[in-house]
Design a protein around this motif. Structure first.
Motif, PDB file in Angstrom:
ATOM      1  N   TYR A   1      -8.886  11.571   5.348  1.00 49.85           N
ATOM      2  CA  TYR A   1      -9.239  10.884   4.110  1.00 49.85           C
ATOM      3  C   TYR A   1     -10.258  11.681   3.295  1.00 49.85           C
ATOM      4  N   MET A   2     -11.123  12.423   3.982  1.00 48.78           N
ATOM      5  CA  MET A   2     -12.089  13.255   3.258  1.00 48.78           C
ATOM      6  C   MET A   2     -11.405  14.334   2.435  1.00 48.78           C
ATOM      7  N   SER A   3     -10.187  14.721   2.839  1.00 43.98           N
ATOM      8  CA  SER A   3      -9.479  15.750   2.071  1.00 43.98           C
ATOM      9  C   SER A   3      -9.166  15.255   0.658  1.00 43.98           C
ATOM     10  N   TRP A   4      -8.892  13.944   0.513  1.00 43.77           N
ATOM     11  CA  TRP A   4      -8.643  13.415  -0.834  1.00 43.77           C
ATOM     12  C   TRP A   4      -9.937  13.368  -1.648  1.00 43.77           C
ATOM     13  N   LEU A   5     -11.046  13.089  -1.002  1.00 43.12           N
ATOM     14  CA  LEU A   5     -12.324  13.120  -1.713  1.00 43.12           C
ATOM     15  C   LEU A   5     -12.624  14.536  -2.194  1.00 43.12           C
TER      16      LEU A   5
ATOM     17  N   LEU B   1      -7.625  -0.513   2.235  1.00 47.47           N
ATOM     18  CA  LEU B   1      -7.056  -0.579   0.889  1.00 47.47           C
ATOM     19  C   LEU B   1      -7.866   0.265  -0.085  1.00 47.47           C
ATOM     20  N   GLN B   2      -9.193   0.286   0.095  1.00 50.95           N
ATOM     21  CA  GLN B   2     -10.028   1.148  -0.751  1.00 50.95           C
ATOM     22  C   GLN B   2      -9.666   2.620  -0.548  1.00 50.95           C
ATOM     23  N   ILE B   3      -9.438   2.990   0.719  1.00 52.41           N
ATOM     24  CA  ILE B   3      -9.035   4.368   1.006  1.00 52.41           C
ATOM     25  C   ILE B   3      -7.726   4.693   0.286  1.00 52.41           C
ATOM     26  N   MET B   4      -6.733   3.800   0.420  1.00 54.27           N
ATOM     27  CA  MET B   4      -5.455   4.050  -0.232  1.00 54.27           C
ATOM     28  C   MET B   4      -5.600   4.084  -1.747  1.00 54.27           C
ATOM     29  N   THR B   5      -6.445   3.214  -2.281  1.00 59.03           N
ATOM     30  CA  THR B   5      -6.685   3.219  -3.722  1.00 59.03           C
ATOM     31  C   THR B   5      -7.249   4.565  -4.165  1.00 59.03           C
ATOM     32  N   GLY B   6      -8.227   5.075  -3.424  1.00 61.71           N
ATOM     33  CA  GLY B   6      -8.802   6.375  -3.747  1.00 61.71           C
ATOM     34  C   GLY B   6      -7.795   7.500  -3.615  1.00 61.71           C
ATOM     35  N   ARG B   7      -6.971   7.424  -2.582  1.00 64.90           N
ATOM     36  CA  ARG B   7      -5.923   8.444  -2.405  1.00 64.90           C
ATOM     37  C   ARG B   7      -4.959   8.441  -3.585  1.00 64.90           C
ATOM     38  N   CYS B   8      -4.566   7.241  -4.008  1.00 66.58           N
ATOM     39  CA  CYS B   8      -3.620   7.148  -5.126  1.00 66.58           C
ATOM     40  C   CYS B   8      -4.219   7.709  -6.413  1.00 66.58           C
ATOM     41  N   TRP B   9      -5.478   7.338  -6.697  1.00 62.35           N
ATOM     42  CA  TRP B   9      -6.092   7.856  -7.925  1.00 62.35           C
ATOM     43  C   TRP B   9      -6.324   9.355  -7.840  1.00 62.35           C
ATOM     44  N   THR B  10      -6.561   9.879  -6.642  1.00 60.82           N
ATOM     45  CA  THR B  10      -6.659  11.333  -6.488  1.00 60.82           C
ATOM     46  C   THR B  10      -5.321  11.982  -6.818  1.00 60.82           C
TER      47      THR B  10
ATOM     48  N   GLU C   1       0.841  -1.205   0.000  1.00 62.89           N
ATOM     49  CA  GLU C   1       0.000   0.000   0.000  1.00 62.89           C
ATOM     50  C   GLU C   1       0.871   1.247   0.000  1.00 62.89           C
ATOM     51  N   ARG C   2       1.869   1.243   0.884  1.00 59.79           N
ATOM     52  CA  ARG C   2       2.730   2.431   1.002  1.00 59.79           C
ATOM     53  C   ARG C   2       3.644   2.580  -0.215  1.00 59.79           C
ATOM     54  N   LEU C   3       4.008   1.471  -0.819  1.00 54.13           N
ATOM     55  CA  LEU C   3       4.752   1.544  -2.076  1.00 54.13           C
ATOM     56  C   LEU C   3       3.866   2.149  -3.161  1.00 54.13           C
ATOM     57  N   ALA C   4       2.592   1.749  -3.202  1.00 55.09           N
ATOM     58  CA  ALA C   4       1.659   2.322  -4.181  1.00 55.09           C
ATOM     59  C   ALA C   4       1.554   3.826  -4.000  1.00 55.09           C
TER      60      ALA C   4
ATOM     61  N   LEU D   1      -0.830  -1.765  -5.826  1.00 55.34           N
ATOM     62  CA  LEU D   1      -2.161  -1.954  -5.246  1.00 55.34           C
ATOM     63  C   LEU D   1      -2.653  -3.383  -5.468  1.00 55.34           C
ATOM     64  N   ALA D   2      -2.362  -3.930  -6.640  1.00 52.94           N
ATOM     65  CA  ALA D   2      -2.761  -5.317  -6.916  1.00 52.94           C
ATOM     66  C   ALA D   2      -2.020  -6.285  -5.993  1.00 52.94           C
ATOM     67  N   ALA D   3      -0.747  -5.993  -5.719  1.00 51.63           N
ATOM     68  CA  ALA D   3       0.023  -6.844  -4.806  1.00 51.63           C
ATOM     69  C   ALA D   3      -0.549  -6.768  -3.393  1.00 51.63           C
ATOM     70  N   ALA D   4      -0.976  -5.578  -2.981  1.00 51.20           N
ATOM     71  CA  ALA D   4      -1.598  -5.428  -1.658  1.00 51.20           C
ATOM     72  C   ALA D   4      -2.902  -6.200  -1.583  1.00 51.20           C
ATOM     73  N   GLU D   5      -3.697  -6.141  -2.638  1.00 58.10           N
ATOM     74  CA  GLU D   5      -4.972  -6.866  -2.690  1.00 58.10           C
ATOM     75  C   GLU D   5      -4.743  -8.375  -2.615  1.00 58.10           C
ATOM     76  N   ALA D   6      -3.734  -8.846  -3.339  1.00 61.69           N
ATOM     77  CA  ALA D   6      -3.437 -10.282  -3.326  1.00 61.69           C
ATOM     78  C   ALA D   6      -2.994 -10.727  -1.935  1.00 61.69           C
ATOM     79  N   ALA D   7      -2.207  -9.901  -1.259  1.00 65.33           N
ATOM     80  CA  ALA D   7      -1.760 -10.249   0.092  1.00 65.33           C
ATOM     81  C   ALA D   7      -2.931 -10.280   1.059  1.00 65.33           C
ATOM     82  N   LEU D   8      -3.845  -9.322   0.930  1.00 62.55           N
ATOM     83  CA  LEU D   8      -5.010  -9.292   1.823  1.00 62.55           C
ATOM     84  C   LEU D   8      -5.884 -10.534   1.655  1.00 62.55           C
TER      85      LEU D   8
END
Length: 432
Positions: free
Chosen positions: A367-371, A328-337, A282-285, A301-308
């Motif tokens: 997290y709302m700041s990224w939204l 992970l969803q939060i981190m995914t949203g942060r990354c796409w932001t 996640e942090r690498l993403a 992110l895919a590697a994090a999902e596979a580990a989870l």
């Protein structure tokens, strides 16, 4: 309230029984399920349905096989069986507010004040028993586990308090344990275990320092944690210390942040517990996203999902139990932001944030700041203003500098749209 059914609520008298309390405190959910069936007539099928756990797994847990370690599953069980958050080391659950007829920001603030007071009282009451060497100066091999359990309990404060409230508590734990290692005598095995716990404590204190705006202190603690973890031979904690350092570096030299984050995954290795691998990827993403490397972000992110996906039946260190699919969803949203992909970021952030209790004010406002930022990227100015306003309300009483650090540039960008009533209102709130 995820998965709640009235028939699965544990009766109050059963919750107050000593054996049930002991099982809940130890997160021994197998015993909890066993007592729920034998004493309250709640079937394993009902428990499985309400907690979203496979029926066969409920039976295995009740027979003492396996454990539940993920934050997501623990909170589902708490909500389904109506176990108060305090008994599990969680923030008070949303349903506790409605049952006691309280709600709103004032109640959230009172809860945070209660936890500040109880943390200090608990520390004063039990710390000396753990950190003072007994007569003769030699400590037993039980002390590292007792310290680790205590660290896990104090970590729960981070669910609802900011670093300004917790930093001194965590730092004191670290310093006293460091003195214990220096002054006491013990076996080589106990020494390694003590240094592993010390590494964990240093990371917790560093995280609180980071949120309190003490960046230099955080860096020093993360570096000390890395050294302690290396000395202990604890590759997972050594990797996590590097991940924390990478997280601090991404705001400066982006490629340095990527390099350290990559090194953190390599240090922990492929044999690290899956929750650890999920957290580090996640942090690498995030490091890749800040460096504007979209393909690398998606792979991490895919590697994090596979580990989870491996976490369900595997024991995990307590320090990663908060890493779940929602996180992970939060981190995914942060990354796409960060990559300016609002069409991807907004849906996942909205869904994930809907599951956060307002008692988790620091994290939710952050997290709302990224939204809000993603709404701005999409040109949805009024939506961005609404989210920013709610984030400001949540962060007002949080002892962390990070939510406001994140919100300030968003507020600055909103200022160009001050003619809109929603924007004018949030600008006024920010000034106040």
């Amino acid at each position: 309230m995820t998965g709640y059914e009235p028939t699965t609520a544990l009766p109050r008298d059963l919750l107050n029984r000593a054996d049930m309390k002991a099982a809940i405190t130890a997160h021994d959910f197998g015993t909890v399920f066993l007592l729920a069936r034998s004493q309250a007539g709640i079937t394993y099928s009902q428990i499985a349905s309400a907690c979203d756990i496979k029926p066969e797994r409920v039976g295995l847990l009740a027979r003492g096989q396996g454990s539940v370690t993920t934050f997501e599953k623990i909170t589902r069980i708490a909500d389904a069986l109506r176990i108060p958050g305090r008994m599990l080391g969680l923030a008070p659950r949303a349903w506790e507010e409605s049952e006691h007829g309280t709600s709103g920001d004032g109640e959230d603030l009172r809860r945070r004040e209660f936890f500040k007071a109880s943390a200090s009282a608990g520390l004063a009451a039990s710390l000396p028993d753990l950190t003072r060497p007994p007569a003769g100066g030699r400590i037993g091999n039980d002390i590292p586990n007792r310290l680790r359990e205590r660290t896990a309990r104090l970590r729960r404060l981070d669910d609802i308090l900011g670093g300004g409230d917790t930093y001194r508590v965590y730092l004191s734990e670290y310093q006293k344990t460091k003195a214990l290692i220096r002054d006491a005598s013990y076996t080589e095995e106990t020494g390694r275990a003590l240094r592993s716990v010390l590494a964990e404590m240093a990371q917790q204190a560093g995280w609180a320092a980071f949120h309190a705006g003490r960046a230099a202190d955080a860096t020093s603690l993360y570096e000390a944690s890395h050294q302690a973890a290396v000395d202990a031979g604890d590759a997972a904690l050594a990797g996590n210390a590097l991940a924390f350092l990478a997280y601090q570096n991404v705001g400066g030299n982006r490629q340095v942040g990527v390099q350290i984050a990559s090194r953190s995954c390599a240090t922990a290795g492929a044999d690290a517990p899956p929750g650890v691998r999920a957290l580090l990827h996640e942090r690498l993403a995030w490091a890749h996203a800040v460096a504007e490397e979209a393909d690398e972000t998606e792979r991490a992110l895919a590697a994090a999902e596979a580990a989870l996906a491996e976490v369900e039946d595997s024991p995990q260190p307590d320090w990663v139990t908060w890493v779940d699919h929602n996180e992970l969803q939060i981190m995914t949203g942060r990354c796409w932001t960060e990559l300016r992909r609002p069409l991807r970021a907004v849906p996942v952030l909205k869904t994930a944030l809907a599951r956060f209790d307002n008692a988790q004010a620091r994290d939710k406002s952050l997290y709302m700041s990224w939204l809000a930022a993603s709404y701005l990227h999409a040109g949805e100015v009024e939506e961005a203003a609404d989210v920013t306003s709610r984030a400001l309300d949540l962060s007002a009483e949080v002892a962390s500098v990070r939510p406001r650090q994140r919100l300030d540039p968003i507020i600055e960008n909103l200022a160009g749209h001050r003619a809109l009533p929603a924007v004018a209102a949030v600008l006024e709130k920010a000034r106040a």
